[in-house]
Design an enzyme around this catalytic site. Structure first.
Site, PDB file in Angstrom:
ATOM      1  N   HIS A 195       1.703   4.520  -2.793  1.00  0.00           N
ATOM      2  CA  HIS A 195       1.794   5.976  -2.636  1.00  0.00           C
ATOM      3  C   HIS A 195       3.142   6.463  -3.177  1.00  0.00           C
ATOM      4  O   HIS A 195       3.232   7.494  -3.839  1.00  0.00           O
ATOM      5  CB  HIS A 195       1.712   6.357  -1.152  1.00  0.00           C
ATOM      6  CG  HIS A 195       0.332   6.315  -0.583  1.00  0.00           C
ATOM      7  ND1 HIS A 195      -0.729   6.994  -1.133  1.00  0.00           N
ATOM      8  CD2 HIS A 195      -0.172   5.686   0.520  1.00  0.00           C
ATOM      9  CE1 HIS A 195      -1.824   6.786  -0.401  1.00  0.00           C
ATOM     10  NE2 HIS A 195      -1.508   5.988   0.605  1.00  0.00           N
ATOM     11  N   HIS A 221       0.839  -1.202   0.000  1.00  0.00           N
ATOM     12  CA  HIS A 221       0.000   0.000   0.000  1.00  0.00           C
ATOM     13  C   HIS A 221       0.879   1.259   0.000  1.00  0.00           C
ATOM     14  O   HIS A 221       0.728   2.136  -0.846  1.00  0.00           O
ATOM     15  CB  HIS A 221      -0.913  -0.037   1.237  1.00  0.00           C
ATOM     16  CG  HIS A 221      -1.758   1.186   1.416  1.00  0.00           C
ATOM     17  ND1 HIS A 221      -3.107   1.209   1.173  1.00  0.00           N
ATOM     18  CD2 HIS A 221      -1.446   2.450   1.807  1.00  0.00           C
ATOM     19  CE1 HIS A 221      -3.585   2.414   1.404  1.00  0.00           C
ATOM     20  NE2 HIS A 221      -2.585   3.191   1.796  1.00  0.00           N
ATOM     21  N   GLU A 222       1.784   1.321   0.962  1.00  0.00           N
ATOM     22  CA  GLU A 222       2.635   2.517   1.059  1.00  0.00           C
ATOM     23  C   GLU A 222       3.519   2.650  -0.165  1.00  0.00           C
ATOM     24  O   GLU A 222       3.799   3.758  -0.628  1.00  0.00           O
ATOM     25  CB  GLU A 222       3.474   2.481   2.342  1.00  0.00           C
ATOM     26  CG  GLU A 222       2.661   2.491   3.637  1.00  0.00           C
ATOM     27  CD  GLU A 222       1.618   3.592   3.709  1.00  0.00           C
ATOM     28  OE1 GLU A 222       1.805   4.655   3.084  1.00  0.00           O
ATOM     29  OE2 GLU A 222       0.577   3.373   4.363  1.00  0.00           O
ATOM     30  N   HIS A 241       3.256   6.764  -6.882  1.00  0.00           N
ATOM     31  CA  HIS A 241       2.519   7.949  -7.338  1.00  0.00           C
ATOM     32  C   HIS A 241       3.456   9.166  -7.340  1.00  0.00           C
ATOM     33  O   HIS A 241       3.424   9.995  -8.246  1.00  0.00           O
ATOM     34  CB  HIS A 241       1.349   8.179  -6.376  1.00  0.00           C
ATOM     35  CG  HIS A 241       0.208   8.964  -6.952  1.00  0.00           C
ATOM     36  ND1 HIS A 241      -0.890   9.301  -6.219  1.00  0.00           N
ATOM     37  CD2 HIS A 241      -0.004   9.474  -8.186  1.00  0.00           C
ATOM     38  CE1 HIS A 241      -1.744   9.982  -6.978  1.00  0.00           C
ATOM     39  NE2 HIS A 241      -1.216  10.104  -8.175  1.00  0.00           N
TER      40      HIS A 241
HETATM   41 ZN    ZN Z   1      -2.736   5.244   2.143  1.00  0.00          ZN
END
Ligand code: ZN
Length: 689
Positions: A477, A473-474, A480
């Site tokens: 980010h 998940h991290e 991105h």
């Molecule tokens: Zn998040």
């Protein structure tokens, strides 16, 4: 101190984390603030006709240095906090906040941006530049630039006080967490708890010169104790301590966040009123995808309605199981994780601890990197950089042709002085600097258990599958930020992305943690080296949506609480709720399925909405999950490791950053507007399942 000796003022390369010390903070920040103020004055008073190069570019340049230095300080205060560093951070926070508050309501600059937007040149701007100007105009309005002078002063005071209160909120939670410990002498008292957790607890006690085991409220200790400890009284004790952190029921009244919460809410309501909005939620939604609080409330309540039957079924199963199999007739909050894990083991015939034996850190990282390399066509390699702690690692990302893309720090383990949770932050954003491109740099921070010594042997760190999901998940980010191709300040990477769309790139990554093609190659049993057996994987998949109804309504409870808090409650005003706790109780009455004990003060440590950026925005997780599940369904259609789908996601979503509305990016990738079906299917919440 000579400025040349201050590592916070060295912008030639990566931050000098090996040299930055608390005494550098004040001189550096004072100097950068003075420089930024001078630039603002020069631009604001310039007689030249306002244009991009005369206004937006110099302001962005001045803010960039201040941001980079302040980010380094904030980051260190979050991951290697000491009393001196915290003092330096908190000591400079008011001045930094005041600077941004002044900037946000500077009518002279506001006028320049309005003139740029009205100029003939504006039509020739590219999409990213146009969006920057539009965002600036919006932010000036939200920053109070249109207020009369007396209200401006009050608005600024409100923002400064809010910044201080948020920092204090986090400090209280961290201090309360660090202050609490429970010692268990006899290992029999920890029956059921995994060996590596027990070993760490023994090491933590030994580090204090004590015998026995030290239990803490940090995640790598708290979560497994709640999930595995057979001793019900121990679970009850830990649950109470955890659920009352920084509250009126906590151990230290000085760390009670109750008054802070009420004050924060009163100030937010005042901010909204000054700006002419009905409530703070309206202010919060202006830069988001969702148009109005009513739309968010309808979304949250619709999801609650769909999830409720599944949550009720989950809870009935759990209470039944606890009574018949565990002899627990009155299932309590401190039994939930334990009973769930027991039921999961019985029904699916595996334990999370068994699975954990296959997720060695080295293999997990290699698997994550291989996935990203396959899908997005990049190459990741370890590199060297100054770091703030010996456990931190650093990596380069390059394109397949060798072109530099970005870099990231990886700080995986929990330790004292480090804030809990997992997050990504931008150390450096992508920018064009003349002919040169400056590449982005990310901080990836987790709080996993460090490598433990078991039976005198040092093991590689082992992750639960849930922790692997968190890491992915991290990392999403991070991608991105890192894979952006925008170099215009303000809309590069995650800058300028609507907050309720920001979880799309992170949540989509979680899906790959459930794919056999991915897990097969990223697992190796810590003792035997064997990869994850297919049969065990199949049982994990079967258990994937185990109790997802309960998990969903829990998230909805938080989201509803957050929205009600920022739409229907103003401290000290007549209304349906006497205090914030009453709002929480109302949200629970409406959507919760599991009763919570009276002492539950989870709100007092809910940093997301009181200290982070999620105020009137917690719904973003579910909102973005609609986007991420639907986006992933394209991979499901064409192949989950498809570089074609990957390139399209990179080109249309990751690369674009905030340079266009998130909905446009989504539609460009998916070929249509988002639909909720994939989310319901992924969560097992369809009637056929
Ligand atoms: Zn998040």
């Amino acid at each position: 101190m000579n400025a040349n000796d201050n590592p916070l003022l060295d912008f030639t390369g990566l931050p000098r984390f090996d040299r930055i010390a608390p005494e550098h903070v004040t001189p550096a920040i004072e100097r950068l603030l003075a420089q930024a103020r001078a630039t603002v004055e020069r631009v604001a008073t310039s007689a030249a006709p306002p244009d991009w190069d005369g206004v937006a570019a110099p302001i962005a340049h001045a803010l960039d240095r201040l941001d980079r230095a302040w980010t380094a300080v904030r980051h260190m205060n979050a991951v290697v906090s000491t009393p001196a560093l915290r003092e330096a951070y908190n000591g400079n926070l008011p001045a930094v906040t005041a600077f941004y508050a002044d900037l946000g309501q500077d009518e002279r600059l506001y006028g320049k941006y309005k003139a740029i937007a009205a100029s003939p040149a504006f039509a020739a701007f590219d999409g990213a530049q146009r969006r920057v100007i539009e965002n600036e105009l919006r932010d000036f309005r939200l920053g109070g630039a249109e207020l009369p002078a007396d209200r401006k002063a009050r608005f600024k005071a409100v923002q400064e006080e809010l910044a201080g209160l948020s920092a204090k909120f986090d400090d209280n939670v961290l201090d309360a967490t660090n202050a609490w410990a429970h010692y268990v002498e006899d290992p029999a008292g920890l029956a059921g708890v995994p060996a590596d957790v027990v070993a760490q607890a023994r090491a933590d006690a030994a580090a204090e010169g004590r015998s026995g085991h030290k239990l803490t409220l940090r995640a790598p200790c708290y979560l497994p104790v709640m999930q595995y400890a057979d001793d019900r009284a121990l679970r009850a004790r830990m649950h109470r301590a955890y659920s009352t952190l920084a509250s009126d029921l906590g151990a230290d009244p000085a760390l009670d966040n109750t008054a802070l919460i009420e004050r924060i809410l009163a100030l937010r309501a005042e901010e909204a009123e000054l700006l002419g909005f009905a409530n703070f939620a309206e202010v919060s939604l202006v830069p988001k995808m969702a148009a109005a609080p009513a739309e968010v409330l309808a979304f949250v309540r619709d999801l609650a309605r769909r999830a409720r039957p599944f949550a009720e079924r989950d809870y009935a199963e759990l209470t039944d199981f606890a009574r018949t199999a565990l002899g627990i007739a009155d299932l309590q909050a401190w039994d939930l994780a334990y009973a769930s894990e027991q039921l999961r083991q019985q029904r699916y015939d595996f334990s999370e601890q068994e699975v954990k034996r296959y997720f060695r850190e080295d293999r997990v990282l290699a698997g994550l990197f291989a996935l990203v390399e396959t899908i997005y066509g990049v190459a990741i390699a370890e590199a060297r950089a100054p770091v703030w702690h010996p456990d931190v690692r650093f990596y380069d990302i390059r394109d397949r042709d060798g072109g530099h893309v970005g870099q990231f720090y990886l700080d995986l383990y929990a330790r004292e002085g480090k804030q809990s949770g997992a997050w990504m932050d931008d150390a450096v954003n992508r920018r064009r600097d003349g002919e040169r491109i400056r590449h982005p740099v990310a901080f990836l921070t987790c709080n996993f258990a460090p490598p433990a010594e078991v039976d005198g042997r040092r093991q590689p760190a082992l992750f639960t599958h849930r922790e692997v999901v968190t890491l992915f998940h991290e990392f999403g980010h991070g991608l991105h930020l890192l894979l952006t191709r925008v170099d215009v300040p303000g809309v590069s990477g995650i800058e300028g992305v609507e907050w309720d769309a920001v979880e799309l790139p992170s949540q989509i990554m979680e899906n790959w943690c459930w794919e056999w093609e991915v897990l097969q190659s990223m697992t190796a049993h810590v003792d035997t080296g064997e990869p994850l057996p297919r049969a065990l994987f199949d049982r994990m998949r079967a258990a994937k949506n185990f109790q997802s109804g309960l998990a969903t309504v829990r998230q909805i409870e938080f989201a509803l609480f957050d929205m009600l808090l920022h739409t229907e409650y103003v401290p000290g005003r007549p209304g349906p709720y006497p205090d914030a706790r009453a709002v929480l109780a109302a949200a629970r009455r409406e959507v919760a399925v599991v009763p919570r004990p009276d002492y539950d003060r989870f709100m007092h440590a809910f940093g997301h909405i009181f200290a982070g950026g999620y105020a009137a925005g917690y719904y973003s997780y579910k909102w973005a999950e609609v986007l991420s599940a639907d986006a992933y369904s394209l991979f499901e259609e064409v192949g989950v490791l498809s570089p074609v789908a990957g390139a399209r996601f990179r080109d249309e979503v990751l690369a674009r950053g905030g340079s266009r509305p998130a909905l446009e990016s989504f539609v460009a990738f998916r070929g249509r507007e988002p639909q909720i079906d994939a989310l319901l299917r992924h969560n097992g919440m369809t009637t056929s399942s």
